[in-house]
Design a protein around this motif. Structure first.
Motif, PDB file in Angstrom:
ATOM      1  N   ALA A 116       0.825  -1.210   0.000  1.00  0.00           N
ATOM      2  CA  ALA A 116       0.000   0.000   0.000  1.00  0.00           C
ATOM      3  C   ALA A 116       0.859   1.260   0.000  1.00  0.00           C
ATOM      4  O   ALA A 116       0.569   2.226  -0.732  1.00  0.00           O
ATOM      5  CB  ALA A 116      -0.927  -0.006   1.214  1.00  0.00           C
ATOM      6  N   VAL A 117       1.921   1.269   0.811  1.00  0.00           N
ATOM      7  CA  VAL A 117       2.780   2.452   0.867  1.00  0.00           C
ATOM      8  C   VAL A 117       3.498   2.643  -0.476  1.00  0.00           C
ATOM      9  O   VAL A 117       3.644   3.766  -0.965  1.00  0.00           O
ATOM     10  CB  VAL A 117       3.787   2.363   2.026  1.00  0.00           C
ATOM     11  N   MET A 118       3.932   1.549  -1.091  1.00  0.00           N
ATOM     12  CA  MET A 118       4.577   1.662  -2.400  1.00  0.00           C
ATOM     13  C   MET A 118       3.601   2.144  -3.475  1.00  0.00           C
ATOM     14  O   MET A 118       3.981   2.887  -4.376  1.00  0.00           O
ATOM     15  CB  MET A 118       5.202   0.326  -2.805  1.00  0.00           C
ATOM     16  N   LEU A 119       2.336   1.741  -3.379  1.00  0.00           N
ATOM     17  CA  LEU A 119       1.338   2.245  -4.328  1.00  0.00           C
ATOM     18  C   LEU A 119       1.169   3.751  -4.181  1.00  0.00           C
ATOM     19  O   LEU A 119       0.888   4.452  -5.163  1.00  0.00           O
ATOM     20  CB  LEU A 119      -0.005   1.538  -4.111  1.00  0.00           C
ATOM     21  N   ALA A 120       1.361   4.258  -2.956  1.00  0.00           N
ATOM     22  CA  ALA A 120       1.254   5.703  -2.731  1.00  0.00           C
ATOM     23  C   ALA A 120       2.500   6.444  -3.197  1.00  0.00           C
ATOM     24  O   ALA A 120       2.405   7.559  -3.714  1.00  0.00           O
ATOM     25  CB  ALA A 120       0.997   5.975  -1.251  1.00  0.00           C
ATOM     26  N   LEU A 121       3.679   5.830  -3.009  1.00  0.00           N
ATOM     27  CA  LEU A 121       4.948   6.520  -3.276  1.00  0.00           C
ATOM     28  C   LEU A 121       5.487   6.277  -4.691  1.00  0.00           C
ATOM     29  O   LEU A 121       6.052   7.190  -5.302  1.00  0.00           O
ATOM     30  CB  LEU A 121       6.001   6.081  -2.262  1.00  0.00           C
ATOM     31  N   ALA A 122       5.365   5.057  -5.174  1.00  0.00           N
ATOM     32  CA  ALA A 122       5.967   4.708  -6.476  1.00  0.00           C
ATOM     33  C   ALA A 122       5.097   3.677  -7.187  1.00  0.00           C
ATOM     34  O   ALA A 122       5.510   2.529  -7.400  1.00  0.00           O
ATOM     35  CB  ALA A 122       7.384   4.176  -6.276  1.00  0.00           C
TER      36      ALA A 122
END
Length: 203
Positions: free
Chosen positions: A180-186
């Motif tokens: 989820a955090v990677m979907l937000a950041l990259a």
């Protein structure tokens, strides 16, 4: 640019040496060091997850700070102690000794420049002990140096309301939270069509 997710106005290397020397109250200026790793994160995430997340969280936090709070980031340590992932192509690891000495030499450089507060934003679960050791060593060398290792996933959050009971109990790596955090950041680096559920056996 080299600052990545860090706002340019909060990136210490964008200042000249004379501007850094002239900073007021350097002893109470917080320096932020993202620490991560380059290691496998399953077939759907890039090997850079831990480094992207630590840098991204640090950058977004610094962007929210009032201008009156003195804080600057320095370039991240993107290589970590990842020897538990040695058998996966793409994993780039340092030994614990090399990582420890790297953190200590960065901290000593900051100390010589007059800084006394270093916050490490760590995105890799395989190295908090090394960062703690570096913090204790610097405290022994310099009684007025404060170093704090802090994990990106140990901040107040609402993530548990979005995670299943199994994910909360059993997820260890490249799970819903990191995805989820990677979907937000990259998001361009996330390939959900290749994601697989691979929980360890109950223990």
């Amino acid at each position: 640019m080299i600052n990545g997710y860090i706002p340019a106005a909060r990136f210490l290397p964008f200042l000249s040496w004379t501007a850094i020397a002239a900073l007021p109250d350097k002893a109470n200026t917080v320096i932020v060091l993202p620490t991560g790793a380059i290691e496998q994160h399953g077939p759907h995430l890039p090997c850079s997850v831990d480094s992207v997340i630590s840098s991204g969280v640090a950058g977004h936090a610094l962007a929210r700070l009032p201008e009156t709070i003195p804080a600057y980031a320095i370039p991240p340590v993107t290589y970590g102690k990842s020897d538990e992932h040695l058998n996966f192509p793409g994993t780039l690891t340092l030994t614990g000794d090399t990582l420890l000495q790297t953190i200590l030499e960065i901290a000593e450089s900051l100390y010589r420049a007059g800084f006394r507060k270093l916050l490490m934003i760590n995105g890799h679960g395989g190295q908090p002990q090394v960062l703690q050791m570096a913090s204790r060593e610097m405290r022994l060398r310099h009684g007025d140096m404060i170093m704090i290792p802090h994990d990106v996933f140990r901040v107040p959050s609402v993530e548990n309301q979005f995670l299943s009971a199994q994910e909360q109990k059993m997820a260890m790596h490249a799970g819903h939270s990191e995805t989820a955090v990677m979907l937000a950041l990259a998001p361009e680096c996330v390939h959900l069509e290749q994601a697989v559920a691979n929980y360890p056996p109950e223990f």
